[in-house]
Write an enzyme that holds these catalytic residues in place. Sequence first.
Site, PDB file in Angstrom:
ATOM      1  N   LYS A  59       0.834  -1.199   0.000  1.00  0.00           N
ATOM      2  CA  LYS A  59       0.000   0.000   0.000  1.00  0.00           C
ATOM      3  C   LYS A  59       0.879   1.264   0.000  1.00  0.00           C
ATOM      4  O   LYS A  59       2.099   1.170   0.219  1.00  0.00           O
ATOM      5  CB  LYS A  59      -0.918  -0.045   1.228  1.00  0.00           C
ATOM      6  CG  LYS A  59      -1.922  -1.208   1.191  1.00  0.00           C
ATOM      7  CD  LYS A  59      -2.759  -1.237   2.457  1.00  0.00           C
ATOM      8  CE  LYS A  59      -3.850  -2.290   2.397  1.00  0.00           C
ATOM      9  NZ  LYS A  59      -4.706  -2.284   3.608  1.00  0.00           N
ATOM     10  N   TYR A  99     -12.398  -2.850  -3.286  1.00  0.00           N
ATOM     11  CA  TYR A  99     -13.008  -2.924  -1.953  1.00  0.00           C
ATOM     12  C   TYR A  99     -14.537  -2.810  -2.046  1.00  0.00           C
ATOM     13  O   TYR A  99     -15.157  -2.115  -1.250  1.00  0.00           O
ATOM     14  CB  TYR A  99     -12.448  -1.817  -1.056  1.00  0.00           C
ATOM     15  CG  TYR A  99     -11.066  -2.079  -0.494  1.00  0.00           C
ATOM     16  CD1 TYR A  99     -10.703  -3.332   0.014  1.00  0.00           C
ATOM     17  CD2 TYR A  99     -10.112  -1.061  -0.442  1.00  0.00           C
ATOM     18  CE1 TYR A  99      -9.437  -3.558   0.536  1.00  0.00           C
ATOM     19  CE2 TYR A  99      -8.837  -1.280   0.089  1.00  0.00           C
ATOM     20  CZ  TYR A  99      -8.510  -2.536   0.576  1.00  0.00           C
ATOM     21  OH  TYR A  99      -7.256  -2.765   1.107  1.00  0.00           O
ATOM     22  N   ASN A 162      -1.771  -0.104   7.382  1.00  0.00           N
ATOM     23  CA  ASN A 162      -1.271  -1.460   7.664  1.00  0.00           C
ATOM     24  C   ASN A 162      -0.437  -2.066   6.527  1.00  0.00           C
ATOM     25  O   ASN A 162      -0.296  -3.271   6.395  1.00  0.00           O
ATOM     26  CB  ASN A 162      -2.405  -2.384   8.103  1.00  0.00           C
ATOM     27  CG  ASN A 162      -3.497  -2.513   7.069  1.00  0.00           C
ATOM     28  OD1 ASN A 162      -3.360  -1.969   5.961  1.00  0.00           O
ATOM     29  ND2 ASN A 162      -4.558  -3.223   7.383  1.00  0.00           N
ATOM     30  N   HIS A 165      -1.699  -5.452   1.414  1.00  0.00           N
ATOM     31  CA  HIS A 165      -2.967  -6.148   1.164  1.00  0.00           C
ATOM     32  C   HIS A 165      -2.673  -7.576   0.715  1.00  0.00           C
ATOM     33  O   HIS A 165      -1.716  -7.814  -0.024  1.00  0.00           O
ATOM     34  CB  HIS A 165      -3.763  -5.439   0.045  1.00  0.00           C
ATOM     35  CG  HIS A 165      -4.885  -6.279  -0.479  1.00  0.00           C
ATOM     36  ND1 HIS A 165      -6.102  -6.367   0.152  1.00  0.00           N
ATOM     37  CD2 HIS A 165      -4.955  -7.113  -1.550  1.00  0.00           C
ATOM     38  CE1 HIS A 165      -6.877  -7.209  -0.509  1.00  0.00           C
ATOM     39  NE2 HIS A 165      -6.205  -7.675  -1.555  1.00  0.00           N
ATOM     40  N   GLU A 176      -9.661 -10.465  -7.704  1.00  0.00           N
ATOM     41  CA  GLU A 176      -8.731  -9.340  -7.599  1.00  0.00           C
ATOM     42  C   GLU A 176      -7.636  -9.407  -8.672  1.00  0.00           C
ATOM     43  O   GLU A 176      -7.245  -8.383  -9.226  1.00  0.00           O
ATOM     44  CB  GLU A 176      -8.106  -9.322  -6.194  1.00  0.00           C
ATOM     45  CG  GLU A 176      -9.118  -8.936  -5.123  1.00  0.00           C
ATOM     46  CD  GLU A 176      -8.576  -9.101  -3.702  1.00  0.00           C
ATOM     47  OE1 GLU A 176      -7.387  -9.446  -3.538  1.00  0.00           O
ATOM     48  OE2 GLU A 176      -9.354  -8.878  -2.754  1.00  0.00           O
TER      49      GLU A 176
END
Length: 200
Positions: A59, A99, A162, A165, A176
């Site tokens: 990310k 998402y 965080n 992914h 995905e």
Amino acid sequence: MLQRCIFKRLQQRCCLGNQDATKSLLSSGFASALLGGHRAAGSKSGVPDVKERTLIAVKPDGVQRRLVGQIIQRFEQRGFKLVGLKMLQVSDDLLSQHYCELRTKPFYPRLQEYMTSGPVVVMVWEGHKVVQASRTMVGHTNPLEAQAGTIRGDFSFHISRNVVHASDSLDGAQREIQLWFQKKELLNWDCFDQTLTCEV
Ligand code: UDP
Ligand code: MG
């Protein structure tokens, strides 16, 4: 098991310098079966599915903090095979498809801002049970609950930053991967150590 025995035999012959015998084994097609090692998904023979794939993304916070190399290294050293890799600036549209289940959540606007704040590095990794294994390697969604030794547990402390992914299921991974990559961007290649990292 059979291939492991053959591989050991090949190794012994090589060590003993028996070049003729080694050549005959190599030319018999055993070596390509050993070194190629691909199996179709869901093999009925009980052979592990070494072609399972998952989507991993570093990310924007991970890219900004120069963690890309360390994250790639973890998947490489675990024995998984990289079959796709690119860096991109995510659009709002791509993110909302990625998402889709989270779009109505109260935190989504902040998640969108974060995920589009800079480039991400997105990858497809292949290997036996890679979806499950990579979720374990990545750790709990909330880094405060992530175990030490996981990527989130080692590199982050807040759920909103965080670092990485990972697809959470086989179906999710397939969806995905199709969303982020074109078929031609994924490479089928033979990794020479495949028979050493998985019993094929
Ligand atoms: N997220 C957040 N706040 C929350 C829950 C999730 O900011 O309360 C973000 C976080 O970046 C997380 C992402 O939304 O990684 C996707 O959430 P999901 O539940 O799918 O967790 P993941 O699969 O990433 O562990
Ligand atoms: Mg998720």
